[in-house]
Motif scaffolding. Sequence first.
Motif, PDB file in Angstrom:
ATOM      1  N   PRO A  58       0.818  -1.218   0.000  1.00 31.58           N
ATOM      2  CA  PRO A  58       0.000   0.000   0.000  1.00 31.58           C
ATOM      3  C   PRO A  58       0.854   1.272   0.000  1.00 31.58           C
ATOM      4  CG  PRO A  58       0.034  -0.997   2.184  1.00 31.58           C
ATOM      5  CD  PRO A  58       0.696  -1.979   1.260  1.00 31.58           C
ATOM      6  N   VAL A  59       0.248   2.357  -0.469  1.00 35.04           N
ATOM      7  CA  VAL A  59       0.907   3.660  -0.486  1.00 35.04           C
ATOM      8  C   VAL A  59       0.912   4.246   0.922  1.00 35.04           C
ATOM      9  CG1 VAL A  59       0.743   6.023  -1.362  1.00 35.04           C
ATOM     10  CG2 VAL A  59       0.338   4.088  -2.887  1.00 35.04           C
ATOM     11  N   SER A  60       2.005   4.921   1.258  1.00 32.46           N
ATOM     12  CA  SER A  60       2.164   5.486   2.588  1.00 32.46           C
ATOM     13  C   SER A  60       2.595   6.942   2.482  1.00 32.46           C
ATOM     14  CB  SER A  60       3.214   4.688   3.370  1.00 32.46           C
ATOM     15  OG  SER A  60       3.428   5.245   4.639  1.00 32.46           O
ATOM     16  N   LYS A  61       2.349   7.715   3.522  1.00 29.86           N
ATOM     17  CA  LYS A  61       2.761   9.119   3.553  1.00 29.86           C
ATOM     18  C   LYS A  61       4.178   9.237   4.118  1.00 29.86           C
ATOM     19  CE  LYS A  61       1.684  11.938   6.875  1.00 29.86           C
ATOM     20  NZ  LYS A  61       0.963  12.781   7.849  1.00 29.86           N
ATOM     21  N   VAL A  62       4.976  10.079   3.484  1.00 27.58           N
ATOM     22  CA  VAL A  62       6.327  10.365   3.953  1.00 27.58           C
ATOM     23  C   VAL A  62       6.472  11.873   4.075  1.00 27.58           C
ATOM     24  CG1 VAL A  62       8.786  10.215   3.440  1.00 27.58           C
ATOM     25  CG2 VAL A  62       7.278   8.327   2.814  1.00 27.58           C
ATOM     26  N   THR A  63       7.023  12.335   5.204  1.00 31.11           N
ATOM     27  CA  THR A  63       7.324  13.754   5.367  1.00 31.11           C
ATOM     28  C   THR A  63       8.833  13.915   5.446  1.00 31.11           C
ATOM     29  OG1 THR A  63       5.253  14.125   6.561  1.00 31.11           O
ATOM     30  CG2 THR A  63       6.940  15.831   6.733  1.00 31.11           C
ATOM     31  N   LEU A  64       9.381  14.626   4.462  1.00 36.79           N
ATOM     32  CA  LEU A  64      10.831  14.812   4.363  1.00 36.79           C
ATOM     33  C   LEU A  64      11.129  16.304   4.374  1.00 36.79           C
ATOM     34  CD1 LEU A  64      13.574  13.353   3.861  1.00 36.79           C
ATOM     35  CD2 LEU A  64      13.147  13.650   1.418  1.00 36.79           C
ATOM     36  N   TRP A  65      11.736  16.772   5.462  1.00 39.01           N
ATOM     37  CA  TRP A  65      12.028  18.197   5.618  1.00 39.01           C
ATOM     38  C   TRP A  65      10.786  19.063   5.370  1.00 39.01           C
ATOM     39  CZ3 TRP A  65      15.992  18.534   8.435  1.00 39.01           C
ATOM     40  CH2 TRP A  65      17.114  17.731   8.249  1.00 39.01           C
ATOM     41  N   GLY A  66       9.681  18.632   5.967  1.00 39.34           N
ATOM     42  CA  GLY A  66       8.455  19.419   5.882  1.00 39.34           C
ATOM     43  C   GLY A  66       7.629  19.189   4.638  1.00 39.34           C
ATOM     44  N   GLN A  67       8.137  18.406   3.690  1.00 41.00           N
ATOM     45  CA  GLN A  67       7.408  18.136   2.455  1.00 41.00           C
ATOM     46  C   GLN A  67       6.713  16.786   2.539  1.00 41.00           C
ATOM     47  OE1 GLN A  67      10.518  18.422  -0.509  1.00 41.00           O
ATOM     48  NE2 GLN A  67       9.737  20.397  -1.169  1.00 41.00           N
ATOM     49  N   GLU A  68       5.430  16.771   2.208  1.00 39.98           N
ATOM     50  CA  GLU A  68       4.697  15.513   2.192  1.00 39.98           C
ATOM     51  C   GLU A  68       4.830  14.858   0.828  1.00 39.98           C
ATOM     52  OE1 GLU A  68       0.742  15.285   3.527  1.00 39.98           O
ATOM     53  OE2 GLU A  68       1.188  15.964   5.572  1.00 39.98           O
ATOM     54  N   MET A  69       5.200  13.581   0.825  1.00 42.74           N
ATOM     55  CA  MET A  69       5.360  12.813  -0.398  1.00 42.74           C
ATOM     56  C   MET A  69       4.649  11.483  -0.222  1.00 42.74           C
ATOM     57  SD  MET A  69       9.462  13.500  -0.697  1.00 42.74           S
ATOM     58  CE  MET A  69       9.643  12.477  -2.160  1.00 42.74           C
TER      59      MET A  69
END
Length: 324
Positions: free
Chosen positions: A132-143
């Motif tokens: 499944p697709v998951s949310k990633v937050t990298l340096w304040g950016q949601e991907m």
Amino acid sequence: MNFISARPAISTSIGVIGVGSLYLFWRWYSNRERIPSNWRQVGVLNDLMCFPIKSCGIIREQAMECSELGLKIDWLYDRGFVIVNLAGNFVSARLHPKLVLIKPSMSKDELILTVPNGESFTIKYKDIIEKPVSKVTLWGQEMKGMDCGDDVAGFLSKYILDEDTGLRMVHYPTECGNMRRSRIRAIVRDNDSGAFPDLTSYCLMNESSIDDLNTRMDGFKTDPQNFRPNFVVKGAQPLEEDHWQWVRIGDVVFKVVKQCTRCVLTTVDWKTGVKNENGEPLATLKKYRMIGVKKHDTGSPVMGIHLTLRKAGTVQLSDPVYVA
């Protein structure tokens, strides 16, 4: 002539100025992006590093493909995986130095993770693309990323946190292309931001700049790997990379974006996973490498340069390195 009758002339003048300004900007941007024709050789490619999992260990190869997303070995991309907490925020060796001791290796369509006690976990690529697709937050950016499943999550949580849960591993959905918005949009195109690196798809270190740094520290030595670059150049003069604008390795062309600002991660020994108690080499870098630091990077010294790809291809060790 009154103001009302002068308005058409004023509007025309403003329009001409606007069009002229756009034309000058277009000329400036086109010239900035034009690949040079004159090059000067400064050395050779002496090391080639791919870090498949952000903050973890390294894979070295004699040759690697240079793609828009970063160095590529078959289906594996540099920083193509990232470890996150249960809220989706990325986890790095800045907080968990043990991450650098996770050794990745590759076999056909598998990525194998090995930790210091000898235990290992194998991830199959075909299994990842079904997760499944998951949310990633990298340096304040949601991907968005593709969750790699409960089993590897448990393996990593046990090693890093000594808990059964708490961490997940996420893979960049490469079939979507580059979907990340650049953090420095004024000088970098969005598609130069790579998968999960901090800033751009590529980083280069000058070996002689590290040698120069080592002469400035008392009783401590570091090496390029502690700075986690993709490319290490041998033969250039110390710190001359500060002035390069373009780099060509073999036939592959890169544009220089900016110098790399350095953080506490450089103090984590990649061989032991332990932070240097004196804060080296960061402490020494702060004494002489604050040059060129932008306002938003205040407090961080620089070493190495960020690159973006302008002509794709394959690079290999001992390739000549040219600059312009």
